[in-house]
Design a protein around this motif. Structure first.
Motif, PDB file in Angstrom:
ATOM      1  N   THR A 166       1.128  -1.299  -0.121  1.00 23.94           N
ATOM      2  CA  THR A 166       0.171  -0.542   0.036  1.00 23.94           C
ATOM      3  C   THR A 166       0.989   1.290  -0.290  1.00 23.94           C
ATOM      4  N   GLN A 167       2.016   1.420   1.058  1.00 21.61           N
ATOM      5  CA  GLN A 167       2.978   2.709   0.827  1.00 21.61           C
ATOM      6  C   GLN A 167       3.569   2.616  -0.518  1.00 21.61           C
ATOM      7  N   GLY A 168       3.282   1.723  -0.677  1.00 22.25           N
ATOM      8  CA  GLY A 168       4.594   1.401  -2.441  1.00 22.25           C
ATOM      9  C   GLY A 168       3.711   2.316  -3.385  1.00 22.25           C
ATOM     10  N   ASN A 169       2.473   1.251  -3.297  1.00 23.31           N
ATOM     11  CA  ASN A 169       1.539   2.508  -4.496  1.00 23.31           C
ATOM     12  C   ASN A 169       1.126   3.874  -4.127  1.00 23.31           C
ATOM     13  N   GLN A 170       0.927   3.727  -2.792  1.00 17.27           N
ATOM     14  CA  GLN A 170       0.314   5.508  -3.132  1.00 17.27           C
ATOM     15  C   GLN A 170       1.788   6.055  -3.595  1.00 17.27           C
ATOM     16  N   ILE A 171       3.131   6.184  -2.595  1.00 14.43           N
ATOM     17  CA  ILE A 171       3.698   6.733  -3.047  1.00 14.43           C
ATOM     18  C   ILE A 171       4.264   6.773  -4.113  1.00 14.43           C
ATOM     19  N   SER A 172       3.703   5.917  -5.527  1.00 10.89           N
ATOM     20  CA  SER A 172       4.069   5.972  -7.020  1.00 10.89           C
ATOM     21  C   SER A 172       2.423   6.984  -6.919  1.00 10.89           C
ATOM     22  N   VAL A 173       1.622   7.115  -6.867  1.00 12.31           N
ATOM     23  CA  VAL A 173       0.596   8.240  -6.909  1.00 12.31           C
ATOM     24  C   VAL A 173       1.132   9.124  -6.969  1.00 12.31           C
ATOM     25  N   LEU A 174       1.818   9.442  -5.492  1.00 16.68           N
ATOM     26  CA  LEU A 174       2.212  11.179  -5.631  1.00 16.68           C
ATOM     27  C   LEU A 174       2.586  11.396  -6.170  1.00 16.68           C
ATOM     28  N   THR A 175       4.375  10.153  -6.011  1.00 16.81           N
ATOM     29  CA  THR A 175       5.238  10.851  -7.469  1.00 16.81           C
ATOM     30  C   THR A 175       4.154  11.201  -8.576  1.00 16.81           C
ATOM     31  N   HIS A 176       3.456  10.403  -9.506  1.00 16.03           N
ATOM     32  CA  HIS A 176       2.949  10.451 -10.427  1.00 16.03           C
ATOM     33  C   HIS A 176       2.414  11.830 -10.987  1.00 16.03           C
ATOM     34  N   CYS A 177       1.510  11.927 -10.114  1.00 16.98           N
ATOM     35  CA  CYS A 177       0.058  13.312 -10.298  1.00 16.98           C
ATOM     36  C   CYS A 177       0.270  14.967  -9.442  1.00 16.98           C
ATOM     37  N   GLN A 178      -0.661  14.923  -9.610  1.00 16.98           N
ATOM     38  CA  GLN A 178      -0.254  16.418  -8.931  1.00 16.98           C
ATOM     39  C   GLN A 178      -1.897  16.366  -8.364  1.00 16.98           C
ATOM     40  N   PRO A 179      -2.146  17.600  -7.124  1.00 18.40           N
ATOM     41  CA  PRO A 179      -3.283  17.425  -6.788  1.00 18.40           C
ATOM     42  C   PRO A 179      -4.605  18.072  -7.697  1.00 18.40           C
ATOM     43  N   GLY A 180      -5.669  16.819  -7.904  1.00 22.04           N
ATOM     44  CA  GLY A 180      -6.564  17.477  -8.716  1.00 22.04           C
ATOM     45  C   GLY A 180      -6.066  16.588 -10.308  1.00 22.04           C
TER      46      GLY A 180
END
Length: 343
Positions: free
Chosen positions: A59-73
């Motif tokens: 879960t941490q790995g997936n969420q770090i990936s989302v945070l790194t790839h994306c911008q808020p919104g």
């Protein structure tokens, strides 16, 4: 007690315990833990990526990936029953400020044309599509293998629109063992991948993210922000190295046990195997016996067998390193006795 709730219940092997005891360590936040460095280099090499990052969980790995790839919104496209959507506490919304948009799939595989149609055009009213996520093997589809061709087609769509693709490969090594396709070949069809060391590979804790060197540098900062920067972490990375060196080839044994379990239970009157058993998961529908999943699981627990609910009348059984051939036969026997008492 025979525990088939998940492959996460495996205990570390003697070799893993010894490796942890003898691990050469340093402060990993300073980049000084040699055991973690070896694990990350090994993982990156196996997946054909530039770099890798050891994290505390899938879960941490997936969420770090989302945070790194994306911008808020941003909006993230993912399959409607994916782990990222169902089982991670809405983390991508809570932490990354992104909106998930679900796409229906068949045994976890999304139609590439559905992905193409869901990508947002440039419009002030719409969020930007920031990421596409796939999952292989697919947990909610009963450990189904998402075909390589499907991943290739989705990646082609993504590249056309300059959108990154992340693979939740928690059980990617199961997909590779069952299909004969290397983890590197699967990882070729995505920009980043997360896989778990603490499921079928049997390590006590940890997952790995892999991707470009630039991505991993940014991901390391997000790991720190989430409190995942650990110190002498080689003690728990060392069993992960053992897992990658010793435990990947034996996953076919778990798959053989799962097929035998499905065959045996499938022959029991009143029980039905849902879907095709491709890896280490078996889904059993108990509805024809007039039972809910919870009611049947309670009877199984009384017979010293543990499993998990996976729907109102569906239970999931997961084979793993700590369950042997003889125990599989005992489970079939005990489930047969339960079913007979209910008929």
């Amino acid at each position: 007690m025979i525990d088939l709730r998940s492959d996460t219940v495996t205990k570390p092997t003697s070799a893993m315990r010894q490796a942890a005891f003898e691990a050469e360590v340093g402060d990993d936040v300073y980049g000084e833990d040699p055991t973690v460095q070896r694990l990350e280099a090994k993982a990156a090499e196996m997946l054909g990526k530039d770099a890798a990052l050891f994290v505390t969980s899938g879960t941490q790995g997936n969420q770090i990936s989302v945070l790194t790839h994306c911008q808020p919104g941003n909006e993230v496209l993912l399959e409607e029953s994916s782990h990222l959507f169902l089982y991670e506490g809405a983390s991508m919304s809570a932490f990354a400020g992104v909106q998930p948009r679900t796409i229906p799939g068949v045994r976890g595989a999304m139609n590439p044309e559905d992905i193409r149609a869901a990508i947002r055009p440039e419009d002030v009213h719409f969020p930007e599509t920031g990421l596409i996520c796939v999952e292989n093997t697919h947990n909610k589809a009963g450990g189904a293998i998402v075909p390589l061709e499907n991943m290739q087609a989705i990646y082609d769509v993504a590249r056309t629109h300059n959108i990154p693709v992340h693979l939740d490969g928690a059980r990617l090594f199961n997909a590779a063992a069952a299909s004969g396709i290397s983890v590197k070949r699967y990882a070729d069809q995505v920009d980043t991948v997360q896989f778990c060391l603490s499921k079928g590979l049997g390590a006590p804790v940890g997952s790995v993210i892999a991707g470009s060197a630039e991505f991993i540098t940014k991901a390391r900062k997000w790991r720190k922000r989430l409190g995942g920067g650990l110190r002498q972490v080689g003690i728990i990375a060392a069993p992960g190295l053992v897992a990658l060196n010793d435990m990947t080839d034996r996953l076919t044994v778990d798959h053989t046990h799962a097929r035998r379990l499905a065959e045996g239970i499938g022959n029991i009157q009143g029980l039905e195997i849902e879907g095709k058993v491709e890896t280490n998961m078996v889904l059993v529908n108990v509805g024809r016996l007039g039972q809910t999943a919870e009611e049947f699981l309670e009877r199984m627990k009384e017979a010293d067998v543990l499993a998990n609910p996976f729907g109102p009348q569906t239970i999931r059984l997961v084979t793993h390193y700590d369950v042997n051939e003889q125990e599989i036969e005992k489970v079939i026997e005990r489930v047969n006795d339960i079913a007979a008492s209910l008929r």
